[in-house]
Design a protein around this motif. Structure first.
Motif, PDB file in Angstrom:
ATOM      1  N   ARG A  59      -0.687  12.431  -0.070  1.00  0.00           N
ATOM      2  CA  ARG A  59      -1.432  13.327   0.827  1.00  0.00           C
ATOM      3  C   ARG A  59      -1.768  12.617   2.133  1.00  0.00           C
ATOM      4  O   ARG A  59      -1.676  13.200   3.224  1.00  0.00           O
ATOM      5  CB  ARG A  59      -2.717  13.810   0.153  1.00  0.00           C
ATOM      6  N   ALA A  60      -2.149  11.348   2.063  1.00  0.00           N
ATOM      7  CA  ALA A  60      -2.469  10.600   3.271  1.00  0.00           C
ATOM      8  C   ALA A  60      -1.244  10.455   4.166  1.00  0.00           C
ATOM      9  O   ALA A  60      -1.327  10.614   5.394  1.00  0.00           O
ATOM     10  CB  ALA A  60      -3.021   9.225   2.902  1.00  0.00           C
ATOM     11  N   LEU A  61      -0.088  10.171   3.563  1.00  0.00           N
ATOM     12  CA  LEU A  61       1.142  10.052   4.343  1.00  0.00           C
ATOM     13  C   LEU A  61       1.501  11.370   5.012  1.00  0.00           C
ATOM     14  O   LEU A  61       1.919  11.401   6.176  1.00  0.00           O
ATOM     15  CB  LEU A  61       2.290   9.590   3.441  1.00  0.00           C
ATOM     16  N   LYS A  62       1.336  12.464   4.278  1.00  0.00           N
ATOM     17  CA  LYS A  62       1.645  13.778   4.848  1.00  0.00           C
ATOM     18  C   LYS A  62       0.710  14.100   6.019  1.00  0.00           C
ATOM     19  O   LYS A  62       1.123  14.697   7.020  1.00  0.00           O
ATOM     20  CB  LYS A  62       1.516  14.853   3.765  1.00  0.00           C
ATOM     21  N   MET A  63      -0.564  13.712   5.886  1.00  0.00           N
ATOM     22  CA  MET A  63      -1.520  13.949   6.969  1.00  0.00           C
ATOM     23  C   MET A  63      -1.112  13.186   8.227  1.00  0.00           C
ATOM     24  O   MET A  63      -1.139  13.720   9.338  1.00  0.00           O
ATOM     25  CB  MET A  63      -2.922  13.531   6.532  1.00  0.00           C
ATOM     26  N   ALA A  64      -0.726  11.918   8.053  1.00  0.00           N
ATOM     27  CA  ALA A  64      -0.326  11.123   9.209  1.00  0.00           C
ATOM     28  C   ALA A  64       0.963  11.656   9.823  1.00  0.00           C
ATOM     29  O   ALA A  64       1.100  11.717  11.052  1.00  0.00           O
ATOM     30  CB  ALA A  64      -0.167   9.665   8.803  1.00  0.00           C
ATOM     31  N   ALA A  65       1.917  12.040   9.000  1.00  0.00           N
ATOM     32  CA  ALA A  65       3.181  12.565   9.505  1.00  0.00           C
ATOM     33  C   ALA A  65       2.978  13.863  10.281  1.00  0.00           C
ATOM     34  O   ALA A  65       3.724  14.165  11.219  1.00  0.00           O
ATOM     35  CB  ALA A  65       4.154  12.787   8.350  1.00  0.00           C
ATOM     36  N   ALA A  66       1.958  14.633   9.881  1.00  0.00           N
ATOM     37  CA  ALA A  66       1.680  15.909  10.548  1.00  0.00           C
ATOM     38  C   ALA A  66       0.761  15.751  11.752  1.00  0.00           C
ATOM     39  O   ALA A  66       0.430  16.738  12.419  1.00  0.00           O
ATOM     40  CB  ALA A  66       1.055  16.882   9.545  1.00  0.00           C
ATOM     41  N   GLY A  67       0.320  14.535  12.039  1.00  0.00           N
ATOM     42  CA  GLY A  67      -0.568  14.322  13.172  1.00  0.00           C
ATOM     43  C   GLY A  67      -2.028  14.563  12.870  1.00  0.00           C
ATOM     44  O   GLY A  67      -2.863  14.558  13.779  1.00  0.00           O
ATOM     45  N   GLU A  68      -2.376  14.755  11.589  1.00  0.00           N
ATOM     46  CA  GLU A  68      -3.773  14.952  11.217  1.00  0.00           C
ATOM     47  C   GLU A  68      -4.513  13.623  11.092  1.00  0.00           C
ATOM     48  O   GLU A  68      -5.738  13.604  10.994  1.00  0.00           O
ATOM     49  CB  GLU A  68      -3.856  15.711   9.884  1.00  0.00           C
ATOM     50  N   ALA A  69      -3.779  12.530  11.076  1.00  0.00           N
ATOM     51  CA  ALA A  69      -4.367  11.188  11.033  1.00  0.00           C
ATOM     52  C   ALA A  69      -3.475  10.269  11.857  1.00  0.00           C
ATOM     53  O   ALA A  69      -2.283  10.526  12.025  1.00  0.00           O
ATOM     54  CB  ALA A  69      -4.480  10.686   9.586  1.00  0.00           C
ATOM     55  N   ASP A  70      -4.060   9.203  12.385  1.00  0.00           N
ATOM     56  CA  ASP A  70      -3.313   8.282  13.238  1.00  0.00           C
ATOM     57  C   ASP A  70      -2.819   7.050  12.491  1.00  0.00           C
ATOM     58  O   ASP A  70      -1.995   6.299  13.017  1.00  0.00           O
ATOM     59  CB  ASP A  70      -4.197   7.829  14.405  1.00  0.00           C
ATOM     60  N   ALA A  71      -3.318   6.805  11.304  1.00  0.00           N
ATOM     61  CA  ALA A  71      -2.924   5.641  10.509  1.00  0.00           C
ATOM     62  C   ALA A  71      -3.280   5.902   9.060  1.00  0.00           C
ATOM     63  O   ALA A  71      -4.064   6.805   8.747  1.00  0.00           O
ATOM     64  CB  ALA A  71      -3.620   4.370  11.007  1.00  0.00           C
ATOM     65  N   VAL A  72      -2.684   5.100   8.170  1.00  0.00           N
ATOM     66  CA  VAL A  72      -2.984   5.196   6.738  1.00  0.00           C
ATOM     67  C   VAL A  72      -3.416   3.809   6.257  1.00  0.00           C
ATOM     68  O   VAL A  72      -2.771   2.810   6.565  1.00  0.00           O
ATOM     69  CB  VAL A  72      -1.757   5.669   5.935  1.00  0.00           C
ATOM     70  N   CYS A  73      -4.497   3.765   5.522  1.00  0.00           N
ATOM     71  CA  CYS A  73      -4.957   2.517   4.913  1.00  0.00           C
ATOM     72  C   CYS A  73      -5.247   2.821   3.450  1.00  0.00           C
ATOM     73  O   CYS A  73      -6.035   3.712   3.142  1.00  0.00           O
ATOM     74  CB  CYS A  73      -6.210   2.005   5.608  1.00  0.00           C
ATOM     75  N   PHE A  74      -4.583   2.106   2.545  1.00  0.00           N
ATOM     76  CA  PHE A  74      -4.767   2.401   1.123  1.00  0.00           C
ATOM     77  C   PHE A  74      -5.232   1.163   0.367  1.00  0.00           C
ATOM     78  O   PHE A  74      -4.917   0.031   0.747  1.00  0.00           O
ATOM     79  CB  PHE A  74      -3.478   2.962   0.502  1.00  0.00           C
ATOM     80  N   SER A  75      -5.999   1.404  -0.688  1.00  0.00           N
ATOM     81  CA  SER A  75      -6.441   0.296  -1.539  1.00  0.00           C
ATOM     82  C   SER A  75      -5.268  -0.134  -2.424  1.00  0.00           C
ATOM     83  O   SER A  75      -4.297   0.599  -2.588  1.00  0.00           O
ATOM     84  CB  SER A  75      -7.640   0.731  -2.383  1.00  0.00           C
ATOM     85  N   PRO A  76      -5.330  -1.347  -3.001  1.00  0.00           N
ATOM     86  CA  PRO A  76      -4.179  -1.845  -3.770  1.00  0.00           C
ATOM     87  C   PRO A  76      -3.787  -0.915  -4.915  1.00  0.00           C
ATOM     88  O   PRO A  76      -4.641  -0.307  -5.566  1.00  0.00           O
ATOM     89  CB  PRO A  76      -4.687  -3.189  -4.304  1.00  0.00           C
ATOM     90  N   PHE A  77      -2.477  -0.821  -5.144  1.00  0.00           N
ATOM     91  CA  PHE A  77      -1.928   0.002  -6.214  1.00  0.00           C
ATOM     92  C   PHE A  77      -1.473  -0.876  -7.376  1.00  0.00           C
ATOM     93  O   PHE A  77      -1.021  -1.999  -7.186  1.00  0.00           O
ATOM     94  CB  PHE A  77      -0.710   0.796  -5.724  1.00  0.00           C
ATOM     95  N   ASN A  78      -1.564  -0.316  -8.569  1.00  0.00           N
ATOM     96  CA  ASN A  78      -0.946  -0.940  -9.730  1.00  0.00           C
ATOM     97  C   ASN A  78       0.387  -0.229  -9.944  1.00  0.00           C
ATOM     98  O   ASN A  78       0.425   0.937 -10.319  1.00  0.00           O
ATOM     99  CB  ASN A  78      -1.831  -0.812 -10.969  1.00  0.00           C
ATOM    100  N   LYS A  79       1.481  -0.938  -9.679  1.00  0.00           N
ATOM    101  CA  LYS A  79       2.790  -0.291  -9.717  1.00  0.00           C
ATOM    102  C   LYS A  79       3.163   0.190 -11.111  1.00  0.00           C
ATOM    103  O   LYS A  79       3.892   1.173 -11.266  1.00  0.00           O
ATOM    104  CB  LYS A  79       3.849  -1.241  -9.161  1.00  0.00           C
ATOM    105  N   ALA A  80       2.676  -0.501 -12.146  1.00  0.00           N
ATOM    106  CA  ALA A  80       2.967  -0.042 -13.505  1.00  0.00           C
ATOM    107  C   ALA A  80       2.363   1.337 -13.743  1.00  0.00           C
ATOM    108  O   ALA A  80       2.982   2.205 -14.373  1.00  0.00           O
ATOM    109  CB  ALA A  80       2.431  -1.050 -14.521  1.00  0.00           C
ATOM    110  N   ALA A  81       1.156   1.571 -13.222  1.00  0.00           N
ATOM    111  CA  ALA A  81       0.521   2.887 -13.367  1.00  0.00           C
ATOM    112  C   ALA A  81       1.260   3.926 -12.545  1.00  0.00           C
ATOM    113  O   ALA A  81       1.445   5.072 -12.980  1.00  0.00           O
ATOM    114  CB  ALA A  81      -0.940   2.808 -12.933  1.00  0.00           C
ATOM    115  N   MET A  82       1.725   3.546 -11.354  1.00  0.00           N
ATOM    116  CA  MET A  82       2.462   4.483 -10.515  1.00  0.00           C
ATOM    117  C   MET A  82       3.772   4.908 -11.187  1.00  0.00           C
ATOM    118  O   MET A  82       4.199   6.057 -11.087  1.00  0.00           O
ATOM    119  CB  MET A  82       2.763   3.852  -9.158  1.00  0.00           C
ATOM    120  N   ARG A  83       4.407   3.956 -11.880  1.00  0.00           N
ATOM    121  CA  ARG A  83       5.692   4.269 -12.521  1.00  0.00           C
ATOM    122  C   ARG A  83       5.518   5.203 -13.714  1.00  0.00           C
ATOM    123  O   ARG A  83       6.485   5.830 -14.138  1.00  0.00           O
ATOM    124  CB  ARG A  83       6.387   2.977 -12.951  1.00  0.00           C
TER     125      ARG A  83
END
Length: 293
Positions: A59-83
């Motif tokens: 959602r954050a990436l989509k907001m930035a791509a649409a011009g609703e935000a100027d940058a994205v900053c995310f907290s660390p991800f656990n890639k095992a959980a993402m997978r």
């Protein structure tokens, strides 16, 4: 906030209700309403946590791509959980490119108090590194590093290039990558008006960079730079995904599930990530407004 004993001064809107104008200095929480905190086991890899993180990031990436935000900053991800949610998930660069339809070149940078680290290869087995090093790959990363530093406000970035082999190959005694591949790429970088030098032995190049001889070090593989940067400042380092149309930053450390809920996590790296994203977004906005800005 409840666990940390904090009172939050924020505005909350549901997804789709982002106002066109914001109150300066007042954070806005876009609530996707897709997670009950009680359903997420604290300090554990879980499907619930992976789904929550993946949807937030998307959602954050989509907001930035649409011009609703100027940058994205995310907290660390656990890639095992993402997978658990996206089985093909490799890293944030690939995920971001697919999410916003980006087909250019993007790379991961580590930033620590004005010192940058870029790398030619990243999440690949060490046994494959030498075969992946080409003059074009190194030159492309020199260009991207140069451009990323300029976007962050460094007028003429000075880039050191690390060798692959011990003692920079010792004139070919310990390998020829420095002679046949890395050195010629550095020469090509200079011809392209990039202030680069090397290849330097990897065990001393960060000593020179730390004392101010260089703004960035381009390393040949992941841990060659990561070990040095995390030793220099584990609680302050930032990871930047450079090359995308907007800045994307995060803390350089991991999720630290082992200390979740204990109130001892250090906020320095996350704070630095937010500040770098904000500075780069501000420069992008000023550049787009032209000389009169």
């Amino acid at each position: 906030a409840r666990i940390a004993g904090l009172a939050l001064d924020i505005d909350v809107v549901r997804d789709g209700g982002v106002p066109p104008r914001r109150t300066p200095g007042r954070p806005l929480l876009v609530d996707l309403q897709h997670c009950d905190p009680a359903d997420v086991p604290r300090g554990e890899i879980s499907e619930q946590g992976g789904r929550f993180a993946t949807r937030n990031f998307l959602r954050a990436l989509k907001m930035a791509a649409a011009g609703e935000a100027d940058a994205v900053c995310f907290s660390p991800f656990n890639k095992a959980a993402m997978r658990l949610i996206t089985p093909g998930y490799e890293d944030e660069i690939g995920f971001t490119a697919e999410a916003i339809g980006f087909h250019g070149t993007a790379k991961e940078f580590n930033v620590l108090e004005g010192l940058w680290n870029a790398r030619v290869t990243s999440h690949v087995p060490l046994k494959d590194v030498a075969a992946l090093l080409t003059q074009d790959a190194i030159l492309d990363n020199l260009r991207l590093t140069h451009e990323a530093l300029r976007a962050a406000g460094v007028a003429r970035p000075r880039i050191a290039v690390a060798a692959l082999n011990p003692h920079a190959g010792d004139n070919g005694n310990f390998g020829r990558e420095e002679i046949d591949v890395i050195g010629p790429a550095v020469d090509a970088g200079r011809r392209a008006q990039i202030a680069c030098d090397g290849p330097f032995p990897a065990d001393t190049v960060f000593v020179r960079a730390k004392r101010g001889d260089f703004d960035a070090v381009l390393t040949m593989y992941h841990d060659q730079g990561q070990i040095a940067m995390k030793l220099l400042g584990f609680e302050a380092g930032v990871t930047l995904l450079g090359g995308f149309p907007f800045p994307i930053c995060t803390a350089a450390h991991g999720t630290a599930y082992d200390i979740a809920g204990k109130g001892i996590a250090h906020p320095g790296a996350m704070r630095n990530a937010m500040l770098l994203a904000a500075r780069m977004a501000h420069r992008n906005a000023a550049a787009s407004e032209g000389p009169a800005a």
